[in-house]
Design an enzyme around this catalytic site. Structure first.
Site, PDB file in Angstrom:
ATOM      1  N   GLY A   1     -28.073 -30.952 -41.865  1.00 41.44           N
ATOM      2  CA  GLY A   1     -27.599 -31.088 -40.477  1.00 41.44           C
ATOM      3  C   GLY A   1     -28.098 -30.017 -39.526  1.00 41.44           C
TER       4      GLY A   1
ATOM      5  N   ASP B   1     -15.809 -27.260 -39.962  1.00 39.44           N
ATOM      6  CA  ASP B   1     -14.606 -28.096 -39.906  1.00 39.44           C
ATOM      7  C   ASP B   1     -13.474 -27.251 -40.509  1.00 39.44           C
ATOM      8  OD1 ASP B   1     -12.772 -30.172 -40.301  1.00 39.44           O
ATOM      9  OD2 ASP B   1     -14.323 -31.659 -40.611  1.00 39.44           O
TER      10      ASP B   1
ATOM     11  N   ASP C   1     -25.597 -36.411 -39.178  1.00 40.58           N
ATOM     12  CA  ASP C   1     -25.751 -37.820 -39.531  1.00 40.58           C
ATOM     13  C   ASP C   1     -24.440 -38.475 -39.897  1.00 40.58           C
ATOM     14  OD1 ASP C   1     -25.345 -36.368 -41.998  1.00 40.58           O
ATOM     15  OD2 ASP C   1     -25.958 -38.208 -43.024  1.00 40.58           O
TER      16      ASP C   1
END
Ligand code: XMP
Ligand code: MG
Length: 210
Positions: free
Chosen positions: A74, A135, A190
């Site tokens: 990513g 996160d 993605d």
């Protein structure tokens, strides 16, 4: 060093998204059915990454080199834009290495397990860890522990922070944007391998996420 711009230090992205004045982000037809909306426009990404590059350069000025450790996959576009700016606009030398951390596999929920796959030698003492998104912080914490085990000094640069409670002991030095707690894609991120090539950060339609 050149001052790129003064796009504010922490950019808090509201639910409706952000764009530059006069910018009209639009999603190409081929993706229109999959994407709910643009969260961060191309122009905002560019400005913020320029500013991050100057923040990073200031922090590494004394050690004269930035040994970048890019978290695949990513972080690929973010890292490539960031590192090219550092190399192009400052006197700092750069090295680039990669590491893959898998925790999400093909799903949009975390599995709680983080597997690392290194590639290369990871030369140099002072590392810049470059990641797309944080996160819970589980992935980054695992990577930071790995760097500590190797006796490296490091700073962590992450493009997006979802603002959730983080793993204890996690250190974030540079954060591009604070975003709402939504599943995002684009600019390297993605969903099941798709949307990485989109130039903006977008929100994928909920009905698509399994
Ligand atoms: P933790 O919980 O370890 O999660 O901080 C970070 C990792 O999970 C992935 N992740 C996402 N990937 N869109 C993505 O494409 C998202 O909205 C998202 N949220 C988390 C990402 O791989 C990151 O390294
Ligand atoms: Mg990642």
């Amino acid at each position: 060093m050149k001052i790129w711009n003064n796009f504010t230090k922490t950019v808090n992205v509201p639910a409706e998204g952000i764009k530059l004045e006069g910018e009209e982000p639009s999603i190409r037809d081929k993706y229109r059915d999959d994407i709910e909306r643009v969260l961060i426009s191309k122009g905002c990404l560019k400005k913020r990454v320029e500013h991050l590059a100057s923040e990073v350069a200031d922090a590494f000025e004394e050690v004269k080199e930035v040994n970048c450790l890019v978290v695949l996959k990513g972080g690929m576009f973010f890292a490539s834009d960031l590192i090219r700016l550092i190399d192009d606009e400052t006197e700092l030398r750069t090295r680039i290495d990669f590491i893959q951390a898998s925790s999400y596999y093909d799903k949009s929920t975390t599995s709680g397990r983080v597997k690392l796959r290194e590639s290369g030698l990871l030369k140099g003492e002072n590392i810049l860890l470059i990641e797309d998104i944080v996160d819970t912080g589980g992935t980054l914490k695992r990577l930071q522990d790995y760097l500590r085990e190797k006796g490296k000094f490091f700073k962590t640069c992450v493009l997006l922070d979802k603002g959730l409670p983080k793993s204890p002991g996690l250190e974030l030095d540079f954060v591009g944007f604070n975003i709402p707690n939504e599943f995002v894609a684009g600019y390297g991120l993605d969903y099941a391998g798709m949307y990485r090539g989109m130039p903006e950060i977008v929100i994928v339609k909920k009905e698509l996420l399994k």
